[in-house]
Design an enzyme around this catalytic site. Sequence first.
Site, PDB file in Angstrom:
ATOM      1  N   ARG A  20       0.854  -1.186   0.000  1.00  0.00           N
ATOM      2  CA  ARG A  20       0.000   0.000   0.000  1.00  0.00           C
ATOM      3  C   ARG A  20       0.892   1.238   0.000  1.00  0.00           C
ATOM      4  O   ARG A  20       2.114   1.147  -0.035  1.00  0.00           O
ATOM      5  CB  ARG A  20      -0.913  -0.002   1.229  1.00  0.00           C
ATOM      6  CG  ARG A  20      -0.161  -0.060   2.562  1.00  0.00           C
ATOM      7  CD  ARG A  20      -1.084  -0.369   3.700  1.00  0.00           C
ATOM      8  NE  ARG A  20      -0.378  -0.379   4.989  1.00  0.00           N
ATOM      9  CZ  ARG A  20      -0.911  -0.827   6.122  1.00  0.00           C
ATOM     10  NH1 ARG A  20      -2.134  -1.315   6.127  1.00  0.00           N
ATOM     11  NH2 ARG A  20      -0.214  -0.795   7.240  1.00  0.00           N
ATOM     12  N   ILE A  22       3.102   4.518  -0.724  1.00  0.00           N
ATOM     13  CA  ILE A  22       4.042   4.948  -1.753  1.00  0.00           C
ATOM     14  C   ILE A  22       4.517   3.763  -2.589  1.00  0.00           C
ATOM     15  O   ILE A  22       4.611   3.854  -3.818  1.00  0.00           O
ATOM     16  CB  ILE A  22       5.235   5.685  -1.116  1.00  0.00           C
ATOM     17  CG1 ILE A  22       4.775   7.012  -0.508  1.00  0.00           C
ATOM     18  CG2 ILE A  22       6.335   5.932  -2.150  1.00  0.00           C
ATOM     19  CD1 ILE A  22       5.848   7.736   0.279  1.00  0.00           C
ATOM     20  N   ASP A  62       9.865 -10.811   4.866  1.00  0.00           N
ATOM     21  CA  ASP A  62      10.223  -9.891   5.942  1.00  0.00           C
ATOM     22  C   ASP A  62      11.550  -9.239   5.580  1.00  0.00           C
ATOM     23  O   ASP A  62      12.620  -9.813   5.763  1.00  0.00           O
ATOM     24  CB  ASP A  62      10.335 -10.656   7.265  1.00  0.00           C
ATOM     25  CG  ASP A  62      10.652  -9.748   8.442  1.00  0.00           C
ATOM     26  OD1 ASP A  62      10.845  -8.533   8.224  1.00  0.00           O
ATOM     27  OD2 ASP A  62      10.732 -10.259   9.573  1.00  0.00           O
ATOM     28  N   ASN A  89      11.700   0.636  -0.857  1.00  0.00           N
ATOM     29  CA  ASN A  89      10.720   1.571  -0.309  1.00  0.00           C
ATOM     30  C   ASN A  89      10.268   1.202   1.108  1.00  0.00           C
ATOM     31  O   ASN A  89       9.762   2.057   1.829  1.00  0.00           O
ATOM     32  CB  ASN A  89       9.498   1.632  -1.227  1.00  0.00           C
ATOM     33  CG  ASN A  89       8.366   2.415  -0.614  1.00  0.00           C
ATOM     34  OD1 ASN A  89       8.392   3.637  -0.556  1.00  0.00           O
ATOM     35  ND2 ASN A  89       7.353   1.715  -0.109  1.00  0.00           N
ATOM     36  N   ALA A  90      10.431  -0.034   1.524  1.00  0.00           N
ATOM     37  CA  ALA A  90       9.949  -0.457   2.847  1.00  0.00           C
ATOM     38  C   ALA A  90      10.554   0.421   3.940  1.00  0.00           C
ATOM     39  O   ALA A  90      11.754   0.717   3.924  1.00  0.00           O
ATOM     40  CB  ALA A  90      10.306  -1.915   3.088  1.00  0.00           C
ATOM     41  N   GLY A  91       9.718   0.845   4.872  1.00  0.00           N
ATOM     42  CA  GLY A  91      10.201   1.676   5.968  1.00  0.00           C
ATOM     43  C   GLY A  91       9.263   1.593   7.154  1.00  0.00           C
ATOM     44  O   GLY A  91       8.083   1.262   7.007  1.00  0.00           O
ATOM     45  N   LEU A  98      13.159  10.161  23.434  1.00  0.00           N
ATOM     46  CA  LEU A  98      14.233   9.350  24.000  1.00  0.00           C
ATOM     47  C   LEU A  98      13.716   8.107  24.703  1.00  0.00           C
ATOM     48  O   LEU A  98      14.479   7.183  24.987  1.00  0.00           O
ATOM     49  CB  LEU A  98      15.059  10.185  24.988  1.00  0.00           C
ATOM     50  CG  LEU A  98      16.012  11.205  24.367  1.00  0.00           C
ATOM     51  CD1 LEU A  98      16.697  12.014  25.463  1.00  0.00           C
ATOM     52  CD2 LEU A  98      17.052  10.505  23.506  1.00  0.00           C
ATOM     53  N   TYR A 153      13.423   7.325  13.649  1.00  0.00           N
ATOM     54  CA  TYR A 153      13.101   7.550  12.236  1.00  0.00           C
ATOM     55  C   TYR A 153      14.079   8.545  11.620  1.00  0.00           C
ATOM     56  O   TYR A 153      14.625   8.315  10.535  1.00  0.00           O
ATOM     57  CB  TYR A 153      11.667   8.067  12.109  1.00  0.00           C
ATOM     58  CG  TYR A 153      11.162   8.151  10.690  1.00  0.00           C
ATOM     59  CD1 TYR A 153      10.755   7.012  10.000  1.00  0.00           C
ATOM     60  CD2 TYR A 153      11.081   9.376  10.025  1.00  0.00           C
ATOM     61  CE1 TYR A 153      10.288   7.080   8.695  1.00  0.00           C
ATOM     62  CE2 TYR A 153      10.615   9.455   8.721  1.00  0.00           C
ATOM     63  CZ  TYR A 153      10.221   8.303   8.061  1.00  0.00           C
ATOM     64  OH  TYR A 153       9.751   8.380   6.769  1.00  0.00           O
ATOM     65  N   THR A 188      -0.265   8.535   3.727  1.00  0.00           N
ATOM     66  CA  THR A 188      -0.194   7.093   3.911  1.00  0.00           C
ATOM     67  C   THR A 188      -0.531   6.779   5.359  1.00  0.00           C
ATOM     68  O   THR A 188      -0.783   7.694   6.157  1.00  0.00           O
ATOM     69  CB  THR A 188       1.223   6.557   3.585  1.00  0.00           C
ATOM     70  OG1 THR A 188       2.126   6.995   4.622  1.00  0.00           O
ATOM     71  CG2 THR A 188       1.713   7.065   2.234  1.00  0.00           C
TER      72      THR A 188
END
Length: 266
Positions: A20, A22, A62, A89-91, A98, A153, A188
């Site tokens: 799904r 992007i 995976d 593209n997987a992220g 923290l 990220y 998204t």
Amino acid sequence: MPRPLTTWQDQRVVVTGAARGIGAAIAERLASLGARVLVTDLLEDELQRTADHIGAQSLSADISTEDGVRSVVEGAREILTGIDVWVGNAGVARGSGLESPDADWEISWSVNVLAHVRASRLLLPEWLERGSGRFVVTASAAGLLTVLGQPSYAVTKHGAEAFAEWLAVTYGHRGIDVHAICPQGVRTDMYPGPGNDPVAAVIGHDGALEPADVAETLVNSLANGEFLVLPHPEVKDYFAMRAADTDKWLKGMQRLQARVDEAGEA
């Protein structure tokens, strides 16, 4: 500078994280241009629906593990008879502040950085032998700038963009073309807003795009031979400001963070 790619007809393309968002939009756009596409993701049902919708092959895996990456590369070589373009593209976006546990950092590192490293280890020997291959990384504007509230990220997307640069520097003269996709807000499941979320207001400052907009920018940027794929062109100016006057840029980001803190206390 990457070599322009002006035709996708019969290009053998793998898109990761393509169930799904992007990834699905990129896969659909490239398939519409005549590419032979294999999509991969952990979400088996959604992945299959995407594959059926765009007429692509699918392979659930995976991508956070070495075995998972290997299974996609080997499977794509068998199904497509080879790989011309890899779209990593997987992220994932895990944790906040923290307090983010080590597990969030570890999965972020595995998916957002190591998946690219592992894929290129498997792809590069063949590509270097034949003198061509194209590696695309979805790095996010966070990879060029930063993002508020999500250190895992921000740091790992910096790593993804840095790895893409390193690949381009090291292998560009040997026929390996590399690109980094760096959008800001895209609608998204990872986009936090809009609503009243102050972080979403920052991410969407220049307008939240649809995944199809990112896919179209990718096609245009590759046709122009551009390393940076910038669906939000404003990012180029922010990136230049960050480099030219880092202290000014940091002060501006601190002001944004202060607004987020104030909103959270209200």
